[in-house]
Scaffold this motif. Sequence first.
Motif, PDB file in Angstrom:
ATOM      1  N   ALA A   1       0.830  -1.205   0.000  1.00 34.61           N
ATOM      2  CA  ALA A   1       0.000   0.000   0.000  1.00 34.61           C
ATOM      3  C   ALA A   1       0.864   1.254   0.000  1.00 34.61           C
ATOM      4  O   ALA A   1       0.613   2.203  -0.765  1.00 34.61           O
TER       5      ALA A   1
ATOM      6  N   SER B   1       2.581   1.742  -3.313  1.00 31.97           N
ATOM      7  CA  SER B   1       1.600   2.121  -4.336  1.00 31.97           C
ATOM      8  C   SER B   1       1.236   3.595  -4.198  1.00 31.97           C
ATOM      9  O   SER B   1       1.160   4.330  -5.193  1.00 31.97           O
TER      10      SER B   1
ATOM     11  N   ALA C   1      -1.144  -1.968  -6.305  1.00 31.96           N
ATOM     12  CA  ALA C   1      -2.520  -2.037  -5.805  1.00 31.96           C
ATOM     13  C   ALA C   1      -3.127  -3.399  -6.106  1.00 31.96           C
ATOM     14  O   ALA C   1      -3.883  -3.956  -5.298  1.00 31.96           O
TER      15      ALA C   1
ATOM     16  N   ALA D   1      -1.741  -5.668  -3.513  1.00 32.68           N
ATOM     17  CA  ALA D   1      -2.376  -5.384  -2.230  1.00 32.68           C
ATOM     18  C   ALA D   1      -3.766  -5.994  -2.176  1.00 32.68           C
ATOM     19  O   ALA D   1      -4.207  -6.491  -1.133  1.00 32.68           O
TER      20      ALA D   1
ATOM     21  N   GLY E   1      -7.522  -4.181   0.633  1.00 29.68           N
ATOM     22  CA  GLY E   1      -6.881  -3.741  -0.598  1.00 29.68           C
ATOM     23  C   GLY E   1      -7.750  -2.794  -1.398  1.00 29.68           C
ATOM     24  O   GLY E   1      -7.249  -2.021  -2.224  1.00 29.68           O
TER      25      GLY E   1
ATOM     26  N   VAL F   1      -6.533   0.764  -1.314  1.00 33.82           N
ATOM     27  CA  VAL F   1      -5.465   1.151  -2.238  1.00 33.82           C
ATOM     28  C   VAL F   1      -6.057   1.401  -3.623  1.00 33.82           C
ATOM     29  O   VAL F   1      -5.683   2.357  -4.306  1.00 33.82           O
ATOM     30  N   VAL F   2      -6.978   0.547  -4.029  1.00 30.51           N
ATOM     31  CA  VAL F   2      -7.649   0.743  -5.322  1.00 30.51           C
ATOM     32  C   VAL F   2      -8.364   2.085  -5.345  1.00 30.51           C
ATOM     33  O   VAL F   2      -8.266   2.847  -6.313  1.00 30.51           O
TER      34      VAL F   2
ATOM     35  N   VAL G   1      -5.855   4.938  -5.772  1.00 28.08           N
ATOM     36  CA  VAL G   1      -5.342   5.043  -7.143  1.00 28.08           C
ATOM     37  C   VAL G   1      -6.406   5.645  -8.051  1.00 28.08           C
ATOM     38  O   VAL G   1      -6.114   6.534  -8.870  1.00 28.08           O
TER      39      VAL G   1
ATOM     40  N   ALA H   1      -5.294  -1.761 -11.065  1.00 28.85           N
ATOM     41  CA  ALA H   1      -5.470  -1.642  -9.621  1.00 28.85           C
ATOM     42  C   ALA H   1      -6.521  -2.594  -9.035  1.00 28.85           C
ATOM     43  O   ALA H   1      -6.245  -3.263  -8.025  1.00 28.85           O
TER      44      ALA H   1
ATOM     45  N   TYR I   1      -7.176   6.696   1.059  1.00 26.81           N
ATOM     46  CA  TYR I   1      -6.683   5.422   1.584  1.00 26.81           C
ATOM     47  C   TYR I   1      -6.941   5.312   3.085  1.00 26.81           C
ATOM     48  O   TYR I   1      -7.515   4.318   3.566  1.00 26.81           O
TER      49      TYR I   1
END
Length: 388
Positions: A166, A169, A185, A188, A195, A198-199, A202, A234, A319
């Motif tokens: 993370a 990323s 991502a 992750a 996860g 993180v997506v 992004v 991602a 995040y």
Amino acid sequence: MTDLATPVAPARPGILRRAAPALLGYAAVRVLGLLALAVWSAARGKDAHTLLTARWDALWYSRVAGLGYGYEVRLPNGDVHSNLAFFPLLPWLERLLAAVTPLTYADAGFAVALLASLAAAWGVFAVAEHVYGRRAGVCAVLLWAVLPVGIVQSMAYSESLFTALAAWSLYAVLTGRWVAAGALALLAGLTRPVGLAVVAAVWAAGLTSIRRNRSAAPAERAWRPARALGMALAPLGAAGYVLWVGHRTGRGPLGYLDVQAGWRNGFDGGYAFARFTAEKFTSLASAPAGLGLVVGVGLVIWLFVLGVRGRQPLPLLVYAGVVTALALCASSYFGSKPRLLLPAFPLLLPPALALARLRTPRAALVVAGAAVVSAVYGAFWLNGSGPP
């Protein structure tokens, strides 16, 4: 801060050298925590190695590595604990490392966690330094190390691996490395359900960049395919595993939710946690615990608000916000919530800035005191209720 709308600039040389004080300090804190655990466990007749590698989630991960998916435990109350609840990247790495070394799956998980924790500390430093400078970066890493549940960073759990992926990323996003951000991502998303945070980071950065770049000069358009590719990559990890579980269980996209329900995990907006906290105030004996929960949740929310007021970059806010929401609003075992918040390192940036403003001797004294408290608490915690 690098503008998300501009092409990537060459990385500054010496990033590992700049991070060296942070990594050395982090390693010292972790060694202190492991020594405290070894001494405390020996005094109680327990094995510290077992506590780190073969209990709670660590045992489930090593079973996935050794047996694959399909193992489940049926409890007397009818609940079904399936190992499909555990995302595959850590077990894959355990199996790979065990195949090329004499390590058992459990010990391979411990080795992965130790290496990943250093990579995570480096990633936390890279993000904090990029946004606030080197001194703040060092302080952020040390604060992450001395968290009360920091011992989890040294367990055969997936928190350290996830935080490493993370953090790097997010750093890739902040520096315009879109393909790297998307690929990390993706990984992750193969590590933990969170996860999705993180997506989301992004995608939030990508969509903001698209909006800002509608009138970009033609010379700046060549890098746009990289942004699109990063955004496309991602979600593939998390989505791929969830869809695979759905196919395996025959329940389609709802399959993974059914698996989590067997563990009594779900997302109820925080209702169950609020009720659990309120019940603590029904007696004088448990009221201090309830007060502690209220203060703890208030502190987490306050740190997030400080990040917003301090105008942290959007990817960090998204995040941290998603990680916090998933941790606090899940109906899972309430004792695991501090552990679930462990990857939310952007929450530590405001106190890291405050620590960075102190003179070095005073800052060192604060960190040293916190490290001792963290080590003692971690030893006490793992020899007691632990971090399920």
